[in-house]
Scaffold this motif. Structure first.
Motif, short mmCIF file in Angstrom:
data_model
loop_
_atom_site.label_atom_id
_atom_site.label_comp_id
_atom_site.label_asym_id
_atom_site.label_seq_id
_atom_site.Cartn_x
_atom_site.Cartn_y
_atom_site.Cartn_z
N THR A 413 41.83 6.16 32.25
CA THR A 413 43.18 6.35 31.71
C THR A 413 44.18 6.62 32.81
N GLN A 414 43.80 7.49 33.75
CA GLN A 414 44.70 7.80 34.86
C GLN A 414 44.96 6.57 35.72
N ARG A 423 50.22 12.72 24.68
CA ARG A 423 50.12 11.67 23.65
C ARG A 423 49.73 10.33 24.27
N HIS A 424 50.09 10.11 25.54
CA HIS A 424 49.70 8.86 26.20
C HIS A 424 48.18 8.81 26.38
N ILE A 425 47.57 9.96 26.68
CA ILE A 425 46.10 9.99 26.81
C ILE A 425 45.47 9.71 25.46
N ARG A 426 46.00 10.33 24.40
CA ARG A 426 45.46 10.10 23.07
C ARG A 426 45.54 8.62 22.69
N ARG A 431 42.63 3.58 21.86
CA ARG A 431 42.52 2.15 22.12
C ARG A 431 41.16 1.78 22.72
N HIS A 432 40.57 2.69 23.53
CA HIS A 432 39.43 2.27 24.34
C HIS A 432 38.11 2.98 24.05
N ILE A 433 38.11 4.11 23.33
CA ILE A 433 36.90 4.91 23.29
C ILE A 433 35.75 4.22 22.56
#
Length: 437
Positions: A413-414, A423-426, A431-433
């Motif tokens: 993510t980083q 919220r950007h991490i969420r 999207r990807h988990i």
């Protein structure tokens, strides 16, 4: 522009407190009786209202944020920089008849960059593993040394100072020799670009992170007595007293040493699980100790989760230990507010399952059970202590793959999104988990 607004408001409050040319004794007495505080600088008009001091306090935090120094420099230093820049600007302000908040901020920023930094290697003593006598194990900027290895490496430097005539140095060396005797290992952490107080915090964070990796590998059963210096240290000797119904005292004596029973082979076992991820683990340690990206929500999440894991493994109470560990998983999972036990269970399964459906199902079951016991604890329902212990160990058996999975997700993510808000991490996790699994 919020920094400029706070500095301007502070300067406005300061101007209100300047004594008029014909100020009487009563004016000064009223000032002292009012709501003013000293700015702590040897200059005239060295006071400001409490309202102005609140603006100064806010400006201090904003100055550190703008300079991206909040992990490296203390708020006390930033406050001093603002005040010194303010008074240094006054001669020009008198000539131009304008008190410029921008000039004060520029002066404070310059002083902030010149603040004294304490670069060096910080030593964190650890009750770790008395049976391991040859440890020399590096993770990024941190190295774990067994006592004998540490003394061989650093004894000469310490003894060289023993010949100083300075009384404090002699006293400090003597007390260090006595103090360090109780520890069997030392974690040395290289920290650059930080003030001393902040460097110690960074070194301790990294030391706990390194110990957490070992804790995850060997489990609470082996690692419950491992503690860093100035942390939650078990007493090496203890006396307990109780009084019988007749009033007669009874005593119990116990003694250490307290730590783990790991021997010199612990590093090889550690490599079995964590070796393939060594570059990732080292890069996180380097990021933590660098002071860079202080406002990164990814780094803040990882720091917080790391702290909770350390607290969980240092916690003497079984129920609260479980609460801390569940909270650590919630921090790593970056759950939405409406997500509860099922959301956490499935995210942990996706992160730690690694294409193994059987393990993913086990993780879901274990997390759901742990969360139900955790809820009973925090809502005051008093679960059985055995249930809390069982729930903790069921979580622990999955911790290594879950932790590494979440760490990879945060790193991805980083690297891909450079998030600036949680919220950007969420959004990235949403999207990807599942595809990560």
């Amino acid at each position: 522009m919020q920094l400029e607004e706070e500095v301007d408001a502070y300067l406005g409050e300061w101007l209100k407190g300047i004594a008029p040319a014909d100020a009487s004794k009563d004016w000064y007495l009223d000032l002292l009786k009012g709501d003013h505080v000293s700015l702590g600088i040897d200059e005239p008009n060295n006071w400001v209202s409490t309202k102005g001091n609140s603006h100064l306090r806010a400006a201090t935090r904003l100055l550190l944020d703008r300079a991206k120094e909040q992990r490296r420099v203390t708020t006390d230093t930033a406050r001093r920089c603002l005040i010194e820049a303010h008074f240094a600007h006054l001669p020009k302000a008198m000539r131009t008849r304008k008190l410029s908040e921008r000039a004060v901020i520029a002066g404070a920023t310059d002083r902030l960059t010149k603040a004294r930094r304490s670069n060096g290697t910080y030593v964190i003593p650890v009750c770790f593993a008395p049976s391991a006598t040859k440890t020399s194990f590096r993770i990024g900027p941190a190295v774990i040394f067994a006592r004998a290895v540490f003394e061989e490496r650093y004894r000469g430097a310490i003894q060289a100072r023993a010949d100083d005539d300075d009384a404090f140095t002699k006293k400090a060396i003597k007390q260090w020799a006595e103090y360090s005797e109780r520890y069997d290992h030392f974690i040395v952490v290289r920290v650059d670009g930080h003030e001393s107080e902040m460097a110690w915090k960074a070194a301790r964070d990294v030391a706990e992170y390194v110990l957490n990796l070992v804790r995850l590998k060997f489990g609470y059963h082996h690692m419950d007595d491992v503690r860093i210096g100035n942390g939650f240290i078990w007493e090496t000797s203890q006396v307990k007293v109780f009084f019988s119904e007749e009033g007669a005292p009874g005593f119990t004596l116990s003694s250490g040493p307290w730590a783990s029973h790991l021997d010199d082979s612990w590093g090889d076992h550690f490599e079995d699980d964590f070796g393939p991820d060594a570059p990732l683990l080292a890069s996180l340690a380097m990021w933590m100790v660098s002071g860079d990206d202080p406002s990164s929500p990814v780094l803040e999440r990882l720091r917080y989760a790391n702290t909770l894991i350390a607290e969980a493994f240092s916690e003497p109470h079984d129920r609260i230990r479980l609460v801390r560990l569940v909270a650590a998983l919630e921090a790593l999972a970056v759950l939405h507010r409406e997500d509860k036990s099922e959301g956490l269970a499935w995210r942990c399964a996706f992160a730690g399952g690694w294409t193994d459906c059987g393990r993913a199902v086990q993780i879901v079951e274990d997390v759901l059970y742990a969360y139900s016991v955790r809820n009973a604890v925090v809502h005051g329902d008093g679960p059985n202590e055995g249930d809390a212990i069982s729930a903790f160990y069921r979580l622990e058996r999955n911790l290594v793959p879950i932790y590494l999975g979440f760490l990879r997700l945060h790193a991805r993510t980083q690297a891909c999104y450079r998030p600036t808000h949680i919220r950007h991490i969420r959004q990235a996790f949403d999207r990807h988990i599942e595809s990560f699994f």
